[in-house]
Design a protein around this motif. Structure first.
Motif, PDB file in Angstrom:
ATOM      1  N   ASP A 147       4.077 -12.723  37.133  1.00 46.06           N
ATOM      2  CA  ASP A 147       3.601 -13.157  38.421  1.00 46.06           C
ATOM      3  C   ASP A 147       2.775 -14.236  38.699  1.00 46.06           C
ATOM      4  N   ALA A 148       2.665 -14.902  37.626  1.00 51.30           N
ATOM      5  CA  ALA A 148       1.744 -15.946  37.943  1.00 51.30           C
ATOM      6  C   ALA A 148       2.431 -17.383  38.327  1.00 51.30           C
ATOM      7  N   ALA A 149       1.536 -18.295  38.519  1.00 52.11           N
ATOM      8  CA  ALA A 149       2.126 -19.772  38.951  1.00 52.11           C
ATOM      9  C   ALA A 149       2.741 -20.367  37.837  1.00 52.11           C
ATOM     10  N   VAL A 150       4.149 -20.723  37.898  1.00 51.51           N
ATOM     11  CA  VAL A 150       4.872 -21.107  36.818  1.00 51.51           C
ATOM     12  C   VAL A 150       4.583 -22.551  36.368  1.00 51.51           C
ATOM     13  N   GLY A 151       4.345 -23.606  37.433  1.00 55.02           N
ATOM     14  CA  GLY A 151       3.944 -24.864  37.103  1.00 55.02           C
ATOM     15  C   GLY A 151       2.893 -24.934  36.249  1.00 55.02           C
ATOM     16  N   ARG A 152       1.691 -24.175  36.597  1.00 57.47           N
ATOM     17  CA  ARG A 152       0.445 -24.088  35.830  1.00 57.47           C
ATOM     18  C   ARG A 152       0.645 -23.700  34.711  1.00 57.47           C
ATOM     19  N   ALA A 153       1.363 -22.622  34.335  1.00 53.03           N
ATOM     20  CA  ALA A 153       1.479 -21.893  33.135  1.00 53.03           C
ATOM     21  C   ALA A 153       2.235 -22.902  32.270  1.00 53.03           C
ATOM     22  N   VAL A 154       3.315 -23.476  32.546  1.00 52.59           N
ATOM     23  CA  VAL A 154       4.087 -24.614  32.093  1.00 52.59           C
ATOM     24  C   VAL A 154       3.494 -25.657  31.196  1.00 52.59           C
ATOM     25  N   LEU A 155       2.730 -26.136  32.176  1.00 52.64           N
ATOM     26  CA  LEU A 155       1.673 -27.162  32.001  1.00 52.64           C
ATOM     27  C   LEU A 155       0.577 -27.103  31.130  1.00 52.64           C
ATOM     28  N   ARG A 156      -0.037 -25.777  31.220  1.00 51.02           N
ATOM     29  CA  ARG A 156      -1.166 -25.225  30.281  1.00 51.02           C
ATOM     30  C   ARG A 156      -0.499 -25.063  28.770  1.00 51.02           C
ATOM     31  N   ASN A 157       0.867 -24.458  28.631  1.00 53.16           N
ATOM     32  CA  ASN A 157       1.293 -24.217  27.328  1.00 53.16           C
ATOM     33  C   ASN A 157       1.661 -25.543  26.612  1.00 53.16           C
ATOM     34  N   MET A 158       2.344 -26.421  27.435  1.00 59.60           N
ATOM     35  CA  MET A 158       2.854 -27.877  26.919  1.00 59.60           C
ATOM     36  C   MET A 158       1.469 -28.304  26.547  1.00 59.60           C
ATOM     37  N   GLY A 159       0.547 -28.567  27.207  1.00 60.39           N
ATOM     38  CA  GLY A 159      -0.540 -29.401  27.039  1.00 60.39           C
ATOM     39  C   GLY A 159      -1.296 -28.859  25.690  1.00 60.39           C
ATOM     40  N   GLY A 160      -1.336 -27.387  25.488  1.00 62.69           N
ATOM     41  CA  GLY A 160      -2.097 -26.819  24.550  1.00 62.69           C
ATOM     42  C   GLY A 160      -1.313 -27.143  23.113  1.00 62.69           C
ATOM     43  N   GLY A 161      -0.144 -27.086  23.220  1.00 60.25           N
ATOM     44  CA  GLY A 161       0.874 -27.376  21.901  1.00 60.25           C
ATOM     45  C   GLY A 161       0.632 -28.831  21.829  1.00 60.25           C
ATOM     46  N   ALA A 162       0.823 -29.763  22.904  1.00 60.29           N
ATOM     47  CA  ALA A 162       0.579 -31.308  22.529  1.00 60.29           C
ATOM     48  C   ALA A 162      -0.690 -31.499  21.793  1.00 60.29           C
ATOM     49  N   VAL A 163      -1.780 -30.986  22.524  1.00 57.11           N
ATOM     50  CA  VAL A 163      -3.094 -31.270  21.799  1.00 57.11           C
ATOM     51  C   VAL A 163      -3.020 -30.710  20.199  1.00 57.11           C
ATOM     52  N   ALA A 164      -2.524 -29.707  19.717  1.00 61.89           N
ATOM     53  CA  ALA A 164      -2.513 -28.947  18.450  1.00 61.89           C
ATOM     54  C   ALA A 164      -1.689 -29.929  17.663  1.00 61.89           C
ATOM     55  N   MET A 165      -0.650 -30.425  18.109  1.00 57.72           N
ATOM     56  CA  MET A 165       0.050 -31.445  17.194  1.00 57.72           C
ATOM     57  C   MET A 165      -0.591 -32.755  17.168  1.00 57.72           C
ATOM     58  N   GLY A 166      -1.381 -33.242  18.175  1.00 59.51           N
ATOM     59  CA  GLY A 166      -1.981 -34.579  17.950  1.00 59.51           C
ATOM     60  C   GLY A 166      -3.115 -34.263  17.310  1.00 59.51           C
ATOM     61  N   VAL A 167      -3.751 -33.205  17.119  1.00 65.30           N
ATOM     62  CA  VAL A 167      -4.865 -33.113  16.152  1.00 65.30           C
ATOM     63  C   VAL A 167      -4.529 -32.797  14.549  1.00 65.30           C
TER      64      VAL A 167
END
Length: 237
Positions: A204-224
């Motif tokens: 029951d959390a904010a969907v947009g924030r959770a999606v962006l946070r998840n995608m951002g973390g994955g993108a950073v991991a792949m970039g590094v």
């Protein structure tokens, strides 16, 4: 309290337990996606050899899934041991000091809003029916017939991680060499958007924030990891 309310609440407790398992499965799959994507994208930064990518991705999948399963098994086994120890202590106390335990159960029921008289009568009836179960459920919050199962937890973690890890592994080895990286990044980001949305809905959390946070973390991991792989590849390591 009406019969309908009681019926709904019992289902609510079961639903809560199922949602906890589902949330753990989503998070396990998410871990599989991110960790395996990081490995294969990092290797792709150093080499385009399909065999090397498959070996690295498969090793990451097996290591991660076994690690998740082992960790979950140990964690849940510890919890189960604690539950069994608490039940054993409660059983001993019921044998040695039954009156004190009856008074304790009465006080617990009274604390839930029952009057002293009703709480006493309910405690007597519950004790006559199954004293250990009554104390386990009211005092400890444990169902003696439904203790946590470490094998179930380990199997669920293994399967969830493996399911998530298969996506980046297949995405990096199946497409043509020129499209591997693009296909993998897009597939991983899409999967992370889905797991982020799902976990947000379950919590029951904010969907947009959770999606962006998840995608951002994955993108950073792949970039590094890609940058690290490219650097190692450039120096010939």
């Amino acid at each position: 309290m009406t019969d309908t309310q009681t019926h709904d609440e019992s289902h609510g407790n079961g639903l809560g337990a199922r949602l906890n398992w589902l949330r753990a499965a989503v998070l396990g799959a998410n871990d599989g996606v991110v960790s395996t994507a990081g490995i294969v994208v990092g290797v792709a930064g150093a080499t385009g050899d399909r065999g090397a990518l498959l070996t690295a991705g498969l090793a990451g999948l097996l290591a991660g899934s076994m690690s998740m399963a082992a960790g979950e098994y140990v964690s849940v086994s510890t919890q189960r041991d604690s539950e069994q120890a608490a039940l054993a202590m409660e059983k001993r106390e019921l044998q040695e000091t039954p009156e004190a335990e009856l008074a304790e159960l009465t006080g617990l029921l009274e604390g839930k809003g029952l009057s002293r008289e009703v709480a006493r009568e309910a405690a007597l009836q519950l004790t006559e029916r199954d004293a250990l179960r009554a104390h386990a459920e009211v005092e400890l919050g444990i169902d003696p017939d439904d203790l946590t199962n470490p094998w179930h937890a380990a199997g669920a973690s293994f399967l969830a991680f493996t399911a998530g890890a298969l996506l980046p592994l297949l995405a990096i080895v199946l497409p043509p060499a020129s499209l591997r990286l693009v296909v993998t990044v897009l597939a991983v980001l899409a999967a992370l958007a889905l797991t982020g949305w799902w976990s947000a809905r379950l919590g029951d959390a904010a969907v947009g924030r959770a999606v962006l946070r998840n995608m951002g973390g994955g993108a950073v991991a792949m970039g590094v990891t890609y940058a690290a792989g490219a650097l190692l590849g450039a120096v010939g390591v």
